[in-house]
Design a protein around this motif. Structure first.
Motif, PDB file in Angstrom:
ATOM      1  N   ARG A 158       0.967   8.631   3.835  1.00 24.80           N
ATOM      2  CA  ARG A 158      -0.095   8.640   4.837  1.00 24.80           C
ATOM      3  C   ARG A 158      -1.435   8.273   4.208  1.00 24.80           C
ATOM      4  O   ARG A 158      -2.240   7.539   4.803  1.00 24.80           O
ATOM      5  CB  ARG A 158      -0.181  10.028   5.497  1.00 24.80           C
ATOM      6  CG  ARG A 158      -1.093  10.070   6.717  1.00 24.80           C
ATOM      7  CD  ARG A 158      -1.097  11.443   7.362  1.00 24.80           C
ATOM      8  NE  ARG A 158       0.220  11.783   7.890  1.00 24.80           N
ATOM      9  CZ  ARG A 158       1.008  12.707   7.372  1.00 24.80           C
ATOM     10  NH1 ARG A 158       0.620  13.394   6.309  1.00 24.80           N
ATOM     11  NH2 ARG A 158       2.169  12.964   7.910  1.00 24.80           N
ATOM     12  N   GLN A 159      -1.695   8.750   3.011  1.00 21.67           N
ATOM     13  CA  GLN A 159      -2.934   8.400   2.306  1.00 21.67           C
ATOM     14  C   GLN A 159      -2.977   6.913   1.994  1.00 21.67           C
ATOM     15  O   GLN A 159      -4.031   6.278   2.082  1.00 21.67           O
ATOM     16  CB  GLN A 159      -3.050   9.221   1.026  1.00 21.67           C
ATOM     17  CG  GLN A 159      -3.330  10.700   1.267  1.00 21.67           C
ATOM     18  CD  GLN A 159      -3.209  11.543   0.019  1.00 21.67           C
ATOM     19  OE1 GLN A 159      -2.825  11.053  -1.045  1.00 21.67           O
ATOM     20  NE2 GLN A 159      -3.501  12.831   0.134  1.00 21.67           N
ATOM     21  N   ARG A 160      -1.819   6.357   1.651  1.00 21.46           N
ATOM     22  CA  ARG A 160      -1.748   4.917   1.397  1.00 21.46           C
ATOM     23  C   ARG A 160      -2.078   4.137   2.670  1.00 21.46           C
ATOM     24  O   ARG A 160      -2.828   3.145   2.633  1.00 21.46           O
ATOM     25  CB  ARG A 160      -0.362   4.534   0.898  1.00 21.46           C
ATOM     26  CG  ARG A 160      -0.172   3.035   0.672  1.00 21.46           C
ATOM     27  CD  ARG A 160       1.182   2.722   0.046  1.00 21.46           C
ATOM     28  NE  ARG A 160       1.363   1.293  -0.103  1.00 21.46           N
ATOM     29  CZ  ARG A 160       1.916   0.508   0.816  1.00 21.46           C
ATOM     30  NH1 ARG A 160       2.346   1.034   1.957  1.00 21.46           N
ATOM     31  NH2 ARG A 160       2.036  -0.784   0.614  1.00 21.46           N
ATOM     32  N   ALA A 161      -1.551   4.601   3.797  1.00 20.21           N
ATOM     33  CA  ALA A 161      -1.831   3.938   5.075  1.00 20.21           C
ATOM     34  C   ALA A 161      -3.314   4.020   5.410  1.00 20.21           C
ATOM     35  O   ALA A 161      -3.905   3.060   5.924  1.00 20.21           O
ATOM     36  CB  ALA A 161      -0.989   4.564   6.189  1.00 20.21           C
ATOM     37  N   GLU A 162      -3.928   5.157   5.129  1.00 20.91           N
ATOM     38  CA  GLU A 162      -5.361   5.319   5.403  1.00 20.91           C
ATOM     39  C   GLU A 162      -6.202   4.389   4.529  1.00 20.91           C
ATOM     40  O   GLU A 162      -7.209   3.830   4.985  1.00 20.91           O
ATOM     41  CB  GLU A 162      -5.763   6.777   5.186  1.00 20.91           C
ATOM     42  CG  GLU A 162      -5.179   7.733   6.224  1.00 20.91           C
ATOM     43  CD  GLU A 162      -5.435   9.191   5.896  1.00 20.91           C
ATOM     44  OE1 GLU A 162      -5.976   9.455   4.783  1.00 20.91           O
ATOM     45  OE2 GLU A 162      -5.106  10.053   6.719  1.00 20.91           O
ATOM     46  N   LYS A 163      -5.778   4.215   3.281  1.00 21.06           N
ATOM     47  CA  LYS A 163      -6.492   3.288   2.397  1.00 21.06           C
ATOM     48  C   LYS A 163      -6.374   1.855   2.900  1.00 21.06           C
ATOM     49  O   LYS A 163      -7.340   1.088   2.872  1.00 21.06           O
ATOM     50  CB  LYS A 163      -5.945   3.401   0.975  1.00 21.06           C
ATOM     51  CG  LYS A 163      -6.322   4.692   0.260  1.00 21.06           C
ATOM     52  CD  LYS A 163      -5.737   4.735  -1.144  1.00 21.06           C
ATOM     53  CE  LYS A 163      -6.103   6.040  -1.853  1.00 21.06           C
ATOM     54  NZ  LYS A 163      -5.513   6.120  -3.207  1.00 21.06           N
ATOM     55  N   LEU A 164      -5.168   1.493   3.354  1.00 19.26           N
ATOM     56  CA  LEU A 164      -4.978   0.152   3.906  1.00 19.26           C
ATOM     57  C   LEU A 164      -5.882  -0.060   5.114  1.00 19.26           C
ATOM     58  O   LEU A 164      -6.480  -1.130   5.278  1.00 19.26           O
ATOM     59  CB  LEU A 164      -3.516  -0.051   4.308  1.00 19.26           C
ATOM     60  CG  LEU A 164      -2.508  -0.247   3.169  1.00 19.26           C
ATOM     61  CD1 LEU A 164      -1.086  -0.258   3.716  1.00 19.26           C
ATOM     62  CD2 LEU A 164      -2.790  -1.561   2.428  1.00 19.26           C
ATOM     63  N   ARG A 165      -5.971   0.963   5.959  1.00 17.23           N
ATOM     64  CA  ARG A 165      -6.813   0.859   7.146  1.00 17.23           C
ATOM     65  C   ARG A 165      -8.280   0.694   6.757  1.00 17.23           C
ATOM     66  O   ARG A 165      -9.008  -0.100   7.368  1.00 17.23           O
ATOM     67  CB  ARG A 165      -6.626   2.114   8.007  1.00 17.23           C
ATOM     68  CG  ARG A 165      -7.473   2.133   9.275  1.00 17.23           C
ATOM     69  CD  ARG A 165      -7.173   0.964  10.165  1.00 17.23           C
ATOM     70  NE  ARG A 165      -7.874   1.033  11.432  1.00 17.23           N
ATOM     71  CZ  ARG A 165      -8.056   0.016  12.243  1.00 17.23           C
ATOM     72  NH1 ARG A 165      -7.589  -1.188  11.908  1.00 17.23           N
ATOM     73  NH2 ARG A 165      -8.701   0.160  13.367  1.00 17.23           N
ATOM     74  N   ALA A 166      -8.724   1.428   5.740  1.00 18.03           N
ATOM     75  CA  ALA A 166     -10.111   1.340   5.297  1.00 18.03           C
ATOM     76  C   ALA A 166     -10.413  -0.049   4.726  1.00 18.03           C
ATOM     77  O   ALA A 166     -11.478  -0.630   5.007  1.00 18.03           O
ATOM     78  CB  ALA A 166     -10.395   2.411   4.250  1.00 18.03           C
ATOM     79  N   VAL A 167      -9.476  -0.586   3.946  1.00 17.25           N
ATOM     80  CA  VAL A 167      -9.681  -1.927   3.379  1.00 17.25           C
ATOM     81  C   VAL A 167      -9.695  -2.973   4.489  1.00 17.25           C
ATOM     82  O   VAL A 167     -10.498  -3.906   4.477  1.00 17.25           O
ATOM     83  CB  VAL A 167      -8.593  -2.237   2.342  1.00 17.25           C
ATOM     84  CG1 VAL A 167      -8.714  -3.680   1.852  1.00 17.25           C
ATOM     85  CG2 VAL A 167      -8.689  -1.283   1.158  1.00 17.25           C
ATOM     86  N   GLU A 168      -8.795  -2.816   5.453  1.00 18.76           N
ATOM     87  CA  GLU A 168      -8.758  -3.750   6.585  1.00 18.76           C
ATOM     88  C   GLU A 168     -10.091  -3.739   7.335  1.00 18.76           C
ATOM     89  O   GLU A 168     -10.650  -4.792   7.656  1.00 18.76           O
ATOM     90  CB  GLU A 168      -7.631  -3.365   7.538  1.00 18.76           C
ATOM     91  CG  GLU A 168      -7.624  -4.182   8.826  1.00 18.76           C
ATOM     92  CD  GLU A 168      -6.755  -3.566   9.908  1.00 18.76           C
ATOM     93  OE1 GLU A 168      -6.941  -3.934  11.079  1.00 18.76           O
ATOM     94  OE2 GLU A 168      -5.905  -2.712   9.590  1.00 18.76           O
ATOM     95  N   ARG A 169     -10.591  -2.529   7.584  1.00 20.01           N
ATOM     96  CA  ARG A 169     -11.861  -2.425   8.317  1.00 20.01           C
ATOM     97  C   ARG A 169     -12.999  -3.066   7.516  1.00 20.01           C
ATOM     98  O   ARG A 169     -13.880  -3.705   8.092  1.00 20.01           O
ATOM     99  CB  ARG A 169     -12.175  -0.961   8.613  1.00 20.01           C
ATOM    100  CG  ARG A 169     -13.404  -0.780   9.501  1.00 20.01           C
ATOM    101  CD  ARG A 169     -13.519   0.631  10.010  1.00 20.01           C
ATOM    102  NE  ARG A 169     -14.711   0.792  10.834  1.00 20.01           N
ATOM    103  CZ  ARG A 169     -14.805   0.463  12.110  1.00 20.01           C
ATOM    104  NH1 ARG A 169     -13.761  -0.050  12.726  1.00 20.01           N
ATOM    105  NH2 ARG A 169     -15.926   0.645  12.791  1.00 20.01           N
ATOM    106  N   GLY A 170     -12.961  -2.900   6.190  1.00 20.22           N
ATOM    107  CA  GLY A 170     -13.984  -3.534   5.365  1.00 20.22           C
ATOM    108  C   GLY A 170     -13.914  -5.048   5.434  1.00 20.22           C
ATOM    109  O   GLY A 170     -14.951  -5.730   5.495  1.00 20.22           O
ATOM    110  N   ALA A 171     -12.703  -5.601   5.438  1.00 19.12           N
ATOM    111  CA  ALA A 171     -12.542  -7.055   5.521  1.00 19.12           C
ATOM    112  C   ALA A 171     -13.040  -7.589   6.864  1.00 19.12           C
ATOM    113  O   ALA A 171     -13.727  -8.626   6.920  1.00 19.12           O
ATOM    114  CB  ALA A 171     -11.075  -7.426   5.307  1.00 19.12           C
ATOM    115  N   ILE A 172     -12.694  -6.895   7.943  1.00 23.75           N
ATOM    116  CA  ILE A 172     -13.147  -7.316   9.273  1.00 23.75           C
ATOM    117  C   ILE A 172     -14.668  -7.190   9.381  1.00 23.75           C
ATOM    118  O   ILE A 172     -15.355  -8.068   9.936  1.00 23.75           O
ATOM    119  CB  ILE A 172     -12.458  -6.477  10.363  1.00 23.75           C
ATOM    120  CG1 ILE A 172     -10.950  -6.726  10.364  1.00 23.75           C
ATOM    121  CG2 ILE A 172     -13.048  -6.799  11.731  1.00 23.75           C
ATOM    122  CD1 ILE A 172     -10.545  -8.143  10.650  1.00 23.75           C
TER     123      ILE A 172
END
Length: 392
Positions: A181-195
């Protein structure tokens, strides 16, 4: 009440602990009389943790403080919620008597023969397998668990040593879930940063263009309100997903959207201001809005990405029930981007979404494994090893 070391007994919940509904909020309880104290409600009790960031207060008399005060180890369950979330629970671990609870929650206080962490695992299983949903009474948009119905459910009572070992086994699997779940949250944070980087690039370049570089959301999309959950012909094997303010609320046999649409949570304690892109026909409940029409030259997926990034929660009313009006959303300014740039942003988001999809699949496998192990433990198909020390 307890059980023998090698025995699993099925006993009503009300016989292994105290079941109590919270205090009802009323105009008199809201009056300032010097007796105010913080109370927890549905918005505070999540799956396995309690959110103290938005706690309200009301009046509690000395007698009510004894009756509704929380003690460490008390389990709070959502009494009124959407059908798939009714019975969501968490263990209170705060100071004794520092918080109280509203009647949208049920408090379970374990008896001497039940370990709170074990009881919470039982309740978590009942949320997952639909036991709570099966006994809940449904209104147009809210399901109610009911203290009396909850107290009559058959509880798998084991000896304390077996309860502790069961919790240890399930906690080890939960830790694996938390890592994913922490890995998924990190992916979401990186995605939001890219967008954000892509969008900010255009917002910066359009800064000198004033309003000419933007268009009002209301001129790009046309929205409708959803309809009550009860009209969706709810059916677990239904063809169409039912989408509400907090996400998917089951399936049904009726649909109101004909294809790709954007669903926006408009009212409620949780999910208000949420933005979801739904690619298939669906039913939308009355606590959400859905886009029925898009203007030419705009890609629905891009609009969903932008509105989610803009964070519509900023438009919530500051008094009363959290609410976002359609008029407020219509006034949001959207940068004018050509189709090529819209498609570029959508492709970036889709690439990250694929990464998160793989992560979700892994997490779902871990949850399935955990649920299977938990069911075996509670049904007696597997007996956790108990050391002599633990059994003493």
């Amino acid at each position: 009440m307890s059980a023998e070391p090698d025995e699993m007994r099925w006993v009503p919940v009300g016989e292994v602990g105290e079941v109590r509904m919270g205090k009802q909020l009323s105009p008199t309880s809201s009056q300032a009389d010097g007796m105010h104290a913080p109370y927890l409600r549905v918005a505070n009790v999540l799956d396995g943790w309690i959110d103290y960031s938005d706690v309200k207060t009301m009046s509690f008399s000395p007698l009510e403080r004894q009756k509704y005060g929380l003690e460490p180890g008390d389990i709070l369950l959502n009494e009124g919620q959407s059908l798939e979330l009714v019975g969501r629970s968490s263990i209170y671990e705060g100071p004794p008597g520092a918080f109280f609870f509203q009647n949208t929650l049920i408090r379970f206080r374990s008896g001497p023969g039940v370990i709170p962490a074990y009881a919470r695992e039982v309740f978590r299983g009942w949320l997952s397998d639909g036991t709570f949903a099966s006994i809940a009474k449904k209104t147009t948009s809210i399901a109610h668990l009911g203290g009396d119905r909850f107290a009559k459910l058959a509880f798998p009572l084991a000896c304390p040593a077996r309860q502790r070992r069961t919790v240890e086994i399930l906690n080890s699997l939960t830790e694996r879930e938390q890592v994913e779940r922490q890995r998924a949250e990190k992916l979401r944070a990186v995605e939001r940063g890219a967008i954000s980087a892509l969008l900010n690039q255009h917002l910066d370049s359009d800064a000198d263009a004033g309003v000419d570089g933007y268009v009002a959301c209301g001129s790009v999309v046309k929205m409708n309100g959803g309809f009550p959950l009860g009209q969706a012909d709810v059916n677990p094997s239904g063809r169409y997903p039912i989408i509400g303010s907090s996400g998917q609320a089951g399936k049904g046999n009726r649909q109101i959207t004909g294809g790709p649409t954007i669903v926006i949570g408009r009212v409620g304690e949780g999910g208000v201001g949420s933005v979801r892109f739904v690619s298939e026909p669906a039913w939308v409940t009355d606590n959400a809005l859905w886009v029925r029409e898009f203007a030419p030259g705009w890609i629905p997926e891009f609009l969903a990405i932008y509105l989610g990034w803009w964070d519509l929660r900023k438009l919530r009313s500051q008094t009363g029930q959290p609410l976002i009006t359609q008029g407020a959303i219509n006034g949001v300014l959207i940068p004018r981007l050509d189709l090529v740039e819209q498609q570029r942003i959508v492709r970036v988001q889709q690439a990250w979404e694929e990464e998160r999809r793989v992560s979700r699949l892994h997490l779902n496998k871990l949850r399935t494994l955990r649920n299977g192990v938990r069911d075996d433990l509670f049904n007696g198909n597997v007996r956790p090893a108990v050391t002599p020390t633990a059994a003493a």
